[in-house]
Design an enzyme around this catalytic site. Structure first.
Site, PDB file in Angstrom:
ATOM      1  N   LYS A  10       4.410   0.037   9.605  1.00  0.00           N
ATOM      2  CA  LYS A  10       4.139   1.790   9.049  1.00  0.00           C
ATOM      3  C   LYS A  10       3.719   3.149   9.844  1.00  0.00           C
ATOM      4  CE  LYS A  10       2.618   0.324   5.080  1.00  0.00           C
ATOM      5  NZ  LYS A  10       2.496  -0.326   3.722  1.00  0.00           N
ATOM      6  N   GLU A  28       0.939  -1.083  -0.009  1.00  0.00           N
ATOM      7  CA  GLU A  28      -0.134   0.324   0.497  1.00  0.00           C
ATOM      8  C   GLU A  28       0.828   1.337   0.208  1.00  0.00           C
ATOM      9  OE1 GLU A  28      -3.395   1.428   2.616  1.00  0.00           O
ATOM     10  OE2 GLU A  28      -2.501  -0.707   3.375  1.00  0.00           O
ATOM     11  N   ARG A  68       4.365 -12.907  10.044  1.00  0.00           N
ATOM     12  CA  ARG A  68       5.511 -11.194   9.660  1.00  0.00           C
ATOM     13  C   ARG A  68       6.668 -11.509  10.285  1.00  0.00           C
ATOM     14  NH1 ARG A  68       3.264  -6.784   9.819  1.00  0.00           N
ATOM     15  NH2 ARG A  68       1.210  -6.806   8.116  1.00  0.00           N
TER      16      ARG A  68
HETATM   17  P1  ATP Z   1       1.869  -2.608   8.259  1.00  0.00           P
HETATM   18  O1  ATP Z   1       1.720  -3.492   9.870  1.00  0.00           O
HETATM   19  O2  ATP Z   1       4.135  -1.659   8.703  1.00  0.00           O
HETATM   20  O3  ATP Z   1       1.573  -1.195   7.657  1.00  0.00           O
HETATM   21  P2  ATP Z   1       1.215  -3.548   5.911  1.00  0.00           P
HETATM   22  O4  ATP Z   1       1.370  -4.980   5.554  1.00  0.00           O
HETATM   23  O5  ATP Z   1       0.113  -2.703   5.975  1.00  0.00           O
HETATM   24  O6  ATP Z   1       2.485  -3.076   6.498  1.00  0.00           O
HETATM   25  P3  ATP Z   1       1.916  -3.470   3.190  1.00  0.00           P
HETATM   26  O7  ATP Z   1       1.930  -2.181   1.971  1.00  0.00           O
HETATM   27  O8  ATP Z   1      -0.222  -3.830   2.564  1.00  0.00           O
HETATM   28  O9  ATP Z   1       1.441  -2.753   4.688  1.00  0.00           O
HETATM   29  O10 ATP Z   1       1.987  -5.051   2.895  1.00  0.00           O
HETATM   30  C1  ATP Z   1       2.921  -5.318   1.741  1.00  0.00           C
HETATM   31  C2  ATP Z   1       3.162  -6.873   1.383  1.00  0.00           C
HETATM   32  O11 ATP Z   1       4.036  -6.790   2.526  1.00  0.00           O
HETATM   33  C3  ATP Z   1       1.241  -7.222   2.602  1.00  0.00           C
HETATM   34  O12 ATP Z   1       1.543  -8.957   1.630  1.00  0.00           O
HETATM   35  C4  ATP Z   1       2.484  -7.454   3.710  1.00  0.00           C
HETATM   36  O13 ATP Z   1       1.448  -9.173   4.099  1.00  0.00           O
HETATM   37  C5  ATP Z   1       3.670  -7.896   3.358  1.00  0.00           C
HETATM   38  N1  ATP Z   1       4.605  -7.224   5.526  1.00  0.00           N
HETATM   39  C6  ATP Z   1       4.314  -6.280   5.870  1.00  0.00           C
HETATM   40  N2  ATP Z   1       4.669  -5.676   7.350  1.00  0.00           N
HETATM   41  C7  ATP Z   1       5.368  -7.284   6.910  1.00  0.00           C
HETATM   42  C8  ATP Z   1       6.573  -7.861   7.604  1.00  0.00           C
HETATM   43  N3  ATP Z   1       6.244  -7.564   8.963  1.00  0.00           N
HETATM   44  N4  ATP Z   1       6.731  -9.824   7.512  1.00  0.00           N
HETATM   45  C9  ATP Z   1       6.378 -10.001   6.550  1.00  0.00           C
HETATM   46  N5  ATP Z   1       5.418  -9.366   5.988  1.00  0.00           N
HETATM   47  C10 ATP Z   1       5.292  -8.253   5.501  1.00  0.00           C
HETATM   48 MG    MG Z   2      -1.402  -3.212   5.005  1.00  0.00          MG
END
Ligand code: ATP
Ligand code: MG
Length: 553
Positions: free
Chosen positions: A267, A33, A257
């Site tokens: 984030k 995102e 994760r």
């Molecule tokens: P955050 O919680 O940091 O905002 P998010 O999952 O909302 O992370 P996205 O931009 O939606 O962030 O993530 C893009 C991809 O990266 C998704 O497939 C998500 O599952 C993966 N991802 C995000 N954080 C992690 C993590 N800590 N470990 C493994 N994969 C991750």
């Molecule tokens: Mg997300």
């Protein structure tokens, strides 16, 4: 013996799918995102998604999940792209969920026409109340019985902008008594009169994540849609849409994760650190973001190696940050150029060396590498580290002390003869004798020394700034701490040495070069560096000093 790595659970699934002829090749996607910078957790997901398509044949799409117009910015898109490429991966297609808005809208109409979605006038509070709880069933919305015609008309009016934000939503018609809360008539579309970074003002209704994500996977014919564990309860809904819309059956798989000690990886929290000035920006070298790690001198190879070493877990876990540092050290040891820099200079005068003379001595660039050398100037006045000298040394102090001998790296053996003091009693310089026949590489002196020091010749020394980074937080596992995460910021996470002295070879330091400052760790040039004022970042220490320190205390 060759060490054969066993397959992770995703590799097992994919190998079976390929063997069974379910797919000829695989398609994965990395779906960020664009509302922040990528961090190490994303790196894990990138390595996994791109790694699988590289290993099994196929490709990976980079898909921006940009369905929320309010938090997204083009700046993030550009940074995400450069981070993925820096990590060493290339996507097949650059895609945006927003490109599918028309198609998604049509999917929504299809559901309405099938009697599987309805427009609801309930307020957000009413909808929340209708949801029930995990142990009590929900209740039907009064709008649930609307007929298809009315639903279509209202949904089209929503799209045309007839209603205000929050006035109506489109919901799937599934089951308000479902054991899975996500199946209790989830919202598919909401009204948001907001400008979108790509579609501008074309839309005032936006699809919810669950409705956009799976359908985007299907549109792209993603074979294996890999996400993190929090999406396990969403999987049922993901499959429901595929079944009811009769679209390409992408399959969702979940892994744990990545969580890392001494840092945060959400984030939202990282944005807070940036906005509140706890760090200098998203790329502050103390941050766990990819851009910060790059600025700090971590290499893509070491990050990929780390992601490989931690494997793919199905249960949440906390990885020790020292494993990451280990991977960084391992790689830097192989590629970094050795240089000498004195951080806390103590003046040394070689009394029997000719004043004004400069001798250029060869010194290896990297004993692990290509055997090339650089020339290091030696002259009468030198600097060594202040704490490499002790007037009253304890036993086993093998560095410099009155009457004691030590080798200067790539140069000569010297002996300390005299300590000269300032009026206040502090040491102003130490006076030494050198042994001409002890020259490195041609030592015929027969002298035995136990210590080797790094040093810099005073007349050619280059003043540089060195930034020493430490853990961003004081505690290992922030998830178990009470109170606000910012209470645990490490106040000593940055130490600036503004007047270190470097050997002149560092005047030519390049932005992408990695250095080992002898005995002081691994360093790289910071982007803020200028020819007038060189600035170096400590990438990582030579050894895991922290582990020792915490054990002691
Ligand atoms: P955050 O919680 O940091 O905002 P998010 O999952 O909302 O992370 P996205 O931009 O939606 O962030 O993530 C893009 C991809 O990266 C998704 O497939 C998500 O599952 C993966 N991802 C995000 N954080 C992690 C993590 N800590 N470990 C493994 N994969 C991750
Ligand atoms: Mg997300």
């Amino acid at each position: 013996m060759t060490e054969e790595k066993s397959l992770n659970f995703l590799e097992e699934i994919i190998e079976k799918d390929l063997k069974d002829g379910k797919h000829e090749s695989i398609v994965t996607r990395f779906p960020p995102e664009p509302n922040g910078y990528l961090h190490l957790g994303h790196a894990k997901s990138i390595c996994l998604n791109f790694g699988l398509s590289l290993k099994y044949g196929g490709y990976t799409n980079l898909r921006f999940d940009d369905t929320n117009p309010v938090t997204e910015e083009t700046e993030y898109v550009e940074n995400i792209k450069s981070d993925v490429q820096w990590l060493g991966f290339q996507w097949k297609n650059e895609l945006y969920a927003s490109d599918y808005f028309t198609q998604l809208y049509e999917f929504a109409e299809t559901l309405i026409k099938k009697g599987l979605a309805y427009v609801d006038d309930s307020t957000p509070e009413e909808i929340a109340a209708q949801k029930g709880s995990p142990i009590t069933p929900g209740s039907d919305s009064p709008c649930r019985g609307r007929n298809t015609e009315e639903n279509l008309r209202l949904f089209r009016e929503m799209r045309e902008g007839k209603y205000k934000d929050g006035e109506k939503v489109l919901r799937a018609k599934i089951d308000m008594g479902h054991t899975n809360m996500h199946m209790r008539d989830p919202i598919l579309y909401r009204i948001k009169h907001a400008h979108h970074h790509r579609t501008g003002d074309a839309w005032c209704i936006y699809p919810m994540y669950d409705f956009a994500h799976g359908q985007s996977d299907a549109i792209e014919k993603v074979t294996h849609s890999i996400c993190t564990l929090e999406f396990v309860p969403h999987r049922e809904l993901y499959n429901w849409f595929i079944e009811k819309l009769e679209i390409y059956p992408s399959r969702q798989y979940e892994f744990a994760r990545l969580n890392l000690t001494y840092t945060v990886m959400s984030k939202r929290k990282l944005l807070q650190l940036v906005n509140e000035g706890h760090v200098s920006g998203w790329d502050d070298p103390r941050m766990p973001t990819i851009s910060a790690m790059r600025r700090r001198g971590y290499t893509p190879e070491s990050i990929r190696d780390f992601c490989d070493k931690i494997g793919v877990a199905k249960r949440d876990n906390l990885i020790d940050i020292s494993l990451l540092e280990f991977c960084v050290r391992e790689h830097l040891n192989k590629i970094s150029l050795r240089r000498m820099v004195v951080f806390d200079p103590l003046k040394v005068v070689i009394t029997n060396y000719e004043p004004g003379k400069t001798e250029w001595l060869p010194s290896e660039n990297n004993p692990e590498g290509d055997q090339t050398t650089r020339q290091v100037p030696f002259s009468q006045v030198l600097y060594i580290e202040r704490d490499d000298f002790m007037e009253v040394p304890p036993k086993k102090f093998f560095r410099l002390a009155p009457g004691q001998l030590v080798r200067l790296k790539s140069a000569y053996i010297i002996r300390c003869d005299e300590v000269v003091r300032n009026a206040d009693g502090s040491i102003s310089e130490i006076r030494c004798t050198y042994f001409p026949e002890s020259k490195s590489g041609a030592d015929t002196s027969g002298l035995q020394v136990k210590g080797t020091l790094h040093w810099v010749a005073a007349s050619t020394a280059v003043p540089v700034e060195v930034r020493l980074y430490d853990r961003l937080f004081k505690v290992e596992d922030l998830s178990v701490m009470e109170g606000d995460f910012r209470d645990y910021l490490n106040p000593d996470s940055l130490k600036v040495i503004s007047n270190a002295f470097a050997e002149p070879a560092l005047k030519d330091a390049g932005g992408s070069d990695h250095y080992q400052f002898l005995r002081m760790g691994y360093y790289c040039l910071d982007p803020e560096s200028t020819p007038q004022k060189l600035v170096f970042n400590r990438t990582v220490t030579l050894r895991d000093m922290w582990a020792k320190e915490t054990k002691k205390s």
